[in-house]
Design a protein around this motif. Structure first.
Motif, PDB file in Angstrom:
ATOM      1  N   HIS A   9       0.895  -1.284   0.168  1.00  0.00           N
ATOM      2  CA  HIS A   9      -0.064   0.081  -0.135  1.00  0.00           C
ATOM      3  C   HIS A   9       0.911   1.466  -0.063  1.00  0.00           C
ATOM      4  CE1 HIS A   9      -2.724   2.888   2.573  1.00  0.00           C
ATOM      5  NE2 HIS A   9      -2.928   3.003   1.174  1.00  0.00           N
ATOM      6  N   ASN A  10       0.869   2.036  -0.925  1.00  0.00           N
ATOM      7  CA  ASN A  10       1.541   3.372  -1.247  1.00  0.00           C
ATOM      8  C   ASN A  10       0.845   4.324  -0.175  1.00  0.00           C
ATOM      9  OD1 ASN A  10       2.598   5.987  -1.790  1.00  0.00           O
ATOM     10  ND2 ASN A  10       3.252   4.985  -3.677  1.00  0.00           N
ATOM     11  N   ILE A  11       1.247   4.822   0.916  1.00  0.00           N
ATOM     12  CA  ILE A  11       0.609   5.498   2.023  1.00  0.00           C
ATOM     13  C   ILE A  11       0.302   6.722   1.499  1.00  0.00           C
ATOM     14  CG2 ILE A  11       0.926   6.382   4.218  1.00  0.00           C
ATOM     15  CD1 ILE A  11       2.666   4.027   4.786  1.00  0.00           C
ATOM     16  N   GLY A  20       6.448   6.976  -3.337  1.00  0.00           N
ATOM     17  CA  GLY A  20       5.892   7.379  -1.763  1.00  0.00           C
ATOM     18  C   GLY A  20       6.252   6.436  -0.686  1.00  0.00           C
ATOM     19  N   ARG A  21       5.879   6.488   0.572  1.00  0.00           N
ATOM     20  CA  ARG A  21       6.326   5.537   1.543  1.00  0.00           C
ATOM     21  C   ARG A  21       5.186   4.183   1.539  1.00  0.00           C
ATOM     22  NH1 ARG A  21       4.063   8.105   6.180  1.00  0.00           N
ATOM     23  NH2 ARG A  21       2.768   9.258   4.613  1.00  0.00           N
ATOM     24  N   LEU A  22       5.702   3.049   1.866  1.00  0.00           N
ATOM     25  CA  LEU A  22       5.058   1.739   1.271  1.00  0.00           C
ATOM     26  C   LEU A  22       4.692   1.012   2.680  1.00  0.00           C
ATOM     27  CD1 LEU A  22       6.902   0.493  -1.657  1.00  0.00           C
ATOM     28  CD2 LEU A  22       4.911   1.688  -1.633  1.00  0.00           C
ATOM     29  N   ALA A  23       3.415   0.518   2.788  1.00  0.00           N
ATOM     30  CA  ALA A  23       3.183  -0.587   4.168  1.00  0.00           C
ATOM     31  C   ALA A  23       3.179  -1.682   3.290  1.00  0.00           C
ATOM     32  CB  ALA A  23       1.959  -0.126   4.608  1.00  0.00           C
ATOM     33  N   VAL A  24       4.055  -2.861   3.645  1.00  0.00           N
ATOM     34  CA  VAL A  24       4.296  -4.099   2.915  1.00  0.00           C
ATOM     35  C   VAL A  24       3.872  -5.291   3.907  1.00  0.00           C
ATOM     36  CG1 VAL A  24       5.717  -5.470   1.593  1.00  0.00           C
ATOM     37  CG2 VAL A  24       6.078  -2.951   1.433  1.00  0.00           C
ATOM     38  N   THR A  25       3.329  -5.937   3.284  1.00  0.00           N
ATOM     39  CA  THR A  25       2.957  -7.401   4.063  1.00  0.00           C
ATOM     40  C   THR A  25       3.378  -8.495   3.325  1.00  0.00           C
ATOM     41  OG1 THR A  25       0.957  -6.298   5.321  1.00  0.00           O
ATOM     42  CG2 THR A  25       0.988  -8.633   5.333  1.00  0.00           C
ATOM     43  N   ILE A  26       4.163  -9.421   3.725  1.00  0.00           N
ATOM     44  CA  ILE A  26       4.888 -10.634   3.136  1.00  0.00           C
ATOM     45  C   ILE A  26       4.400 -11.767   3.989  1.00  0.00           C
ATOM     46  CG2 ILE A  26       6.939 -11.781   2.660  1.00  0.00           C
ATOM     47  CD1 ILE A  26       8.354  -9.223   2.888  1.00  0.00           C
ATOM     48  N   THR A  27       3.412 -12.731   3.530  1.00  0.00           N
ATOM     49  CA  THR A  27       3.072 -13.936   4.046  1.00  0.00           C
ATOM     50  C   THR A  27       3.554 -15.171   3.213  1.00  0.00           C
ATOM     51  OG1 THR A  27       1.006 -12.971   4.604  1.00  0.00           O
ATOM     52  CG2 THR A  27       1.053 -15.408   4.558  1.00  0.00           C
ATOM     53  N   LEU A  44       7.424  -1.131   7.126  1.00  0.00           N
ATOM     54  CA  LEU A  44       7.071   0.171   6.560  1.00  0.00           C
ATOM     55  C   LEU A  44       8.459   0.482   6.061  1.00  0.00           C
ATOM     56  CD1 LEU A  44       5.541   1.790   9.637  1.00  0.00           C
ATOM     57  CD2 LEU A  44       4.601   1.197   7.515  1.00  0.00           C
ATOM     58  N   VAL A  45       8.375   0.803   4.586  1.00  0.00           N
ATOM     59  CA  VAL A  45       9.442   1.154   3.626  1.00  0.00           C
ATOM     60  C   VAL A  45       9.623   2.504   3.232  1.00  0.00           C
ATOM     61  CG1 VAL A  45      10.625   0.385   1.488  1.00  0.00           C
ATOM     62  CG2 VAL A  45       9.190  -1.143   2.906  1.00  0.00           C
TER      63      VAL A  45
END
Length: 175
Positions: free
Chosen positions: A105-107, A134-141, A168-169
């Motif tokens: 998700h690009n915050i 932009g800043r990213l919220a990344v979820t890796i499963t 958070l990237v």
């Protein structure tokens, strides 16, 4: 005849108990903490027994877009650190990873995306995913299983493990 029935009953009970322990021992684990990138190490059950250290990571790179300019892109993966690079282990060619799902998700722009990939071997992930600046919220499963699965993101109900990490990237700098 009674001895044979007793042995068969004990064998069945032991198999059921072992299956129950495998199911109880491999519930889906989920991290509730957002970590700063680039990486975080986690101990995960290995399908044939024991644990391996898995390095989850997420960071931005630059990728050439359709307009012949460089744009921010995401790379995210999980790597089995206990499987040496270049070594040959037959079991590692079958797993530890069956699949990974990377949600981003690009915050700053509210752009979103989901990518699911399947893999065998010591690493699984995505790279070069254009996200916009932009800043990213990344979820890796990641999921790994001793048994093959055909649906991305699925695992067998035993001898398997699933784990999620969140990052958070910071925004990348592509010129």
């Amino acid at each position: 005849m009674t001895t044979i029935r007793r042995s068969a009953a004990l064998t069945c009970a032991a198999a059921l108990l072992a299956g129950g322990v495998a199911v109880a021992g491999s519930p889906a684990a989920s991290a509730q903490v957002w970590r700063e990138s680039p990486a975080w190490d986690v101990r995960m059950p290995y399908p044939l027994g024991g644990e391996h250290t898995i390095r989850f990571g997420a960071f931005t790179t630059c990728a050439l877009g359709g307009d012949e300019r460089f744009h921010q892109a995401l790379s995210a993966n999980a790597r089995d650190l206990d499987q040496p690079v270049g070594s040959f282990d037959f079991s590692a060619t079958l797993f530890p990873f069956n699949s990974a799902t990377v949600e981003w998700h690009n915050i700053d722009t509210d752009a979103r995306g989901v990518h699911t990939v399947q893999s065998t071997g010591p690493e699984v992930g995505v790279g070069g995913v254009l996200t916009g600046h932009g800043r990213l919220a990344v979820t890796i499963t990641t999921s790994k299983s001793a048994l093959p699965t055909f649906a991305p993101g699925s695992v067998a109900p035993f001898a398997s493990a699933t784990h999620t990490e969140r990052f958070l990237v910071a925004a990348g700098t592509c010129h």
